[in-house]
Motif scaffolding. Sequence first.
Motif, PDB file in Angstrom:
ATOM      1  N   ALA A 294       2.277   1.594  -3.469  1.00 57.77           N
ATOM      2  CA  ALA A 294       1.209   1.890  -4.436  1.00 57.77           C
ATOM      3  C   ALA A 294       0.880   3.377  -4.445  1.00 57.77           C
ATOM      4  N   ASN A 295       1.016   4.039  -3.313  1.00 58.21           N
ATOM      5  CA  ASN A 295       0.727   5.477  -3.243  1.00 58.21           C
ATOM      6  C   ASN A 295       1.733   6.314  -4.030  1.00 58.21           C
ATOM      7  N   VAL A 296       2.933   5.781  -4.248  1.00 60.37           N
ATOM      8  CA  VAL A 296       3.942   6.515  -5.015  1.00 60.37           C
ATOM      9  C   VAL A 296       4.169   5.897  -6.393  1.00 60.37           C
TER      10      VAL A 296
ATOM     11  N   THR B 198       4.458   0.055  -7.577  1.00 58.57           N
ATOM     12  CA  THR B 198       4.063  -1.342  -7.696  1.00 58.57           C
ATOM     13  C   THR B 198       4.266  -1.814  -9.135  1.00 58.57           C
TER      14      THR B 198
ATOM     15  N   PHE C 228       0.826  -1.213   0.000  1.00 61.63           N
ATOM     16  CA  PHE C 228       0.000   0.000   0.000  1.00 61.63           C
ATOM     17  C   PHE C 228       0.863   1.267   0.000  1.00 61.63           C
ATOM     18  N   LEU C 229       1.982   1.231   0.734  1.00 62.18           N
ATOM     19  CA  LEU C 229       2.867   2.399   0.754  1.00 62.18           C
ATOM     20  C   LEU C 229       3.465   2.667  -0.624  1.00 62.18           C
TER      21      LEU C 229
END
Length: 318
Positions: A171-173, A176, A168-169
Amino acid sequence: MTTIDLDGSHDAAAPVPDPTRASSTGPRASGKVPRDPAAPRLHAERPSIVSTVLLLIGAVYCLFPVLWVVMASTKDGGELFSTFTLAPSGHLLDNVVALTQYRDGLFWRWMLNTALYAGIGAIASTFVSALSGYVLAKFEFPGKKVVFNVLLMGVLVPGVILAIPQYFLLANVGLTNTFWGVLLPQIISPYGIYLARIYAAAAVPTDVIEAARTEGAREMGIFGRIAVPMLLPGLVTIFLFQFVAIWNNFMLPYIMLGDDSLFPLTVGLNGLLNQGASAPALYTLVITGALLSVIPLIAIFLVLQRFWKVDLAAGAVK
């Protein structure tokens, strides 16, 4: 030589024996040295039969799956399911060729990806661990104990638990399904930092650091030119642990990646295994791929084992 009595008379006395001359009948003449009764007796310790048997059982337990993979990789699809003996066959080269031809050599792309993930990740993790452990061992700063306690708690947390939060961390930047999405989370290793801290405290003398500071050396120069050579055996251990951990990692790349051209061996072979339910011929490719994936680990252990030396910094203070 004479002796004087208390009444002043002189008597002839027998000559005093020379202590440096051994008697012809003494222990030296017979070639035997008298044993000190207070000296402890040294008995040759014999290995315990029970411990030897347990070690053999453990060795067989660990090595039998490897032996089975070696033997199974020499069989074709028909022999793999019809014979369950450890007798080898002669189809190993055919299996390697078939694995190479699968989707234009996709397996070797997985091998290259795994080598990059493990090699770059282990080198970066070893450097971060060495620098962090050295600072924790040789510097005093506010909150040092708190940082070390948090580090110990990080050692106790399995990496599988952190895979989803890391996804999730990243994916925010937007990292992925990229090479960096697998590499970055594995650079920080709490266990590697802990090992580096323990080894730095024991292997790097404070007197040497103080002498270098007196000579005007900078802190990074002291770390690179003095501390790192002393820490080399410990750093090799950290590198091997991290290399094997990244090489065998499954959960993080399985969650992070969707493009099979970025897969490591663990995820790629798992995909082949799942396809084997509908195409049993792929099972032979999976076993052959598992055998080939172990060879680099064996090679790197054989190459780096010569760096495991004790007392590397012996006499450094002198």
